[in-house]
Design an enzyme around this catalytic site. Structure first.
Site, PDB file in Angstrom:
ATOM      1  N   ARG A  68      86.005  44.245   7.590  1.00  0.00           N
ATOM      2  CA  ARG A  68      86.753  43.493   8.588  1.00  0.00           C
ATOM      3  C   ARG A  68      87.340  42.265   7.917  1.00  0.00           C
ATOM      4  NH1 ARG A  68      88.164  46.984  12.389  1.00  0.00           N
ATOM      5  NH2 ARG A  68      86.387  47.961  13.477  1.00  0.00           N
ATOM      6  N   ALA A  80      84.346  52.509  17.861  1.00  0.00           N
ATOM      7  CA  ALA A  80      85.122  51.746  18.837  1.00  0.00           C
ATOM      8  C   ALA A  80      86.603  51.872  18.520  1.00  0.00           C
ATOM      9  CB  ALA A  80      84.700  50.274  18.827  1.00  0.00           C
ATOM     10  N   GLU A  97      87.474  58.284  20.081  1.00  0.00           N
ATOM     11  CA  GLU A  97      86.988  57.434  18.996  1.00  0.00           C
ATOM     12  C   GLU A  97      85.715  58.001  18.370  1.00  0.00           C
ATOM     13  OE1 GLU A  97      88.594  55.033  17.621  1.00  0.00           O
ATOM     14  OE2 GLU A  97      90.218  55.093  19.101  1.00  0.00           O
ATOM     15  N   GLU A 101      85.975  58.809  14.409  1.00  0.00           N
ATOM     16  CA  GLU A 101      85.223  57.978  13.473  1.00  0.00           C
ATOM     17  C   GLU A 101      83.936  58.631  12.996  1.00  0.00           C
ATOM     18  OE1 GLU A 101      84.693  54.019  14.979  1.00  0.00           O
ATOM     19  OE2 GLU A 101      86.823  53.545  14.744  1.00  0.00           O
ATOM     20  N   GLU A 148      89.214  52.516   7.154  1.00  0.00           N
ATOM     21  CA  GLU A 148      88.310  53.626   7.460  1.00  0.00           C
ATOM     22  C   GLU A 148      88.034  54.514   6.247  1.00  0.00           C
ATOM     23  OE1 GLU A 148      90.176  55.542  10.748  1.00  0.00           O
ATOM     24  OE2 GLU A 148      89.449  54.083  12.215  1.00  0.00           O
TER      25      GLU A 148
END
Length: 208
Positions: A68, A80, A97, A101, A148
């Site tokens: 992040r 999320a 999601e 993910e 990701e």
């Protein structure tokens, strides 16, 4: 006597949008206070988000580690994502999601909790779902990109997540709120007493 948040809207005498980004924007409102004075309030306008606390049959939570940039950390999080389409059904977004993910699906869905992440400076609303009876999705994985690409996946016992939260080792908002809410639900009326997955969400009204 119980307490609950209530809807309210103070008068806005003027508004402008000095910045518009790809997914969010910044708005400046001139808001009239109860004493009649008018002050400027800057805040981020956000489409809203969903998050999924996926719990397996062994009491482990599916988590992922992702970089992040604003906080310069790799954070452990629960799956999320944004509500990309206005009026989008949040359950459908959460299911998407979880698949994209984690390549996982779930048979049982409940609303765990609804939160505003930073109501002093952003209107983002997040609905956190509890997903149970999870299993891997057959077929090829969703093609990831950007941050990701470096994601790690793990399944961690709920108690270990709570320990990490209280020790100051885990900081992601949805993970913290989700883990503590699930712990409270288990200690209270149980998971079957949670709201259904299609429960109304006044912060982000949606179509059935």
């Amino acid at each position: 006597m119980g307490i609950k948040d209530t809807a309210a809207e103070w008068p806005v005498t003027a508004t402008q949008t000095p910045f518009t980004g790809n997914k969010t924007s910044v708005r400046t409102d001139e808001v009239e206070m109860p004493d009649g004075t008018v002050v400027k309030r800057d805040y981020q306008v956000h489409p809203g988000s969903v998050a999924v606390l996926a719990l397996d049959e062994e009491g482990r939570v599916l988590v992922l580690s992702q970089y992040r940039h604003p906080v310069r950390q790799k954070l452990w999080e629960i799956p999320a994502g944004l509500l990309d389409v206005p009026g989008e059904n949040p359950l459908h977004a959460a299911q998407r999601e979880l698949y994209e993910e984690a390549h996982v699906k779930a048979e049982d869905w409940r609303v765990l909790t609804d939160v505003y992440t930073t109501p002093g400076g952003c209107d983002e609303a997040v609905r956190i779902f509890l997903a149970r009876e999870i299993s891997d999705v057959e077929g090829e994985r969703f093609e990831v990109e950007h941050e990701e690409l470096d994601m790690e996946l793990a399944r961690v016992p709920l108690q270990e997540l709570v320990r990490g939260v209280l020790a100051g080792e885990l900081h992601n908002n949805c993970l913290v709120v989700g883990a503590l809410s699930l712990t409270a639900a288990l200690a209270g009326d149980g998971l079957d007493a949670l709201r259904p997955a299609d429960a109304p969400w006044p912060a982000r009204p949606f179509e059935a």
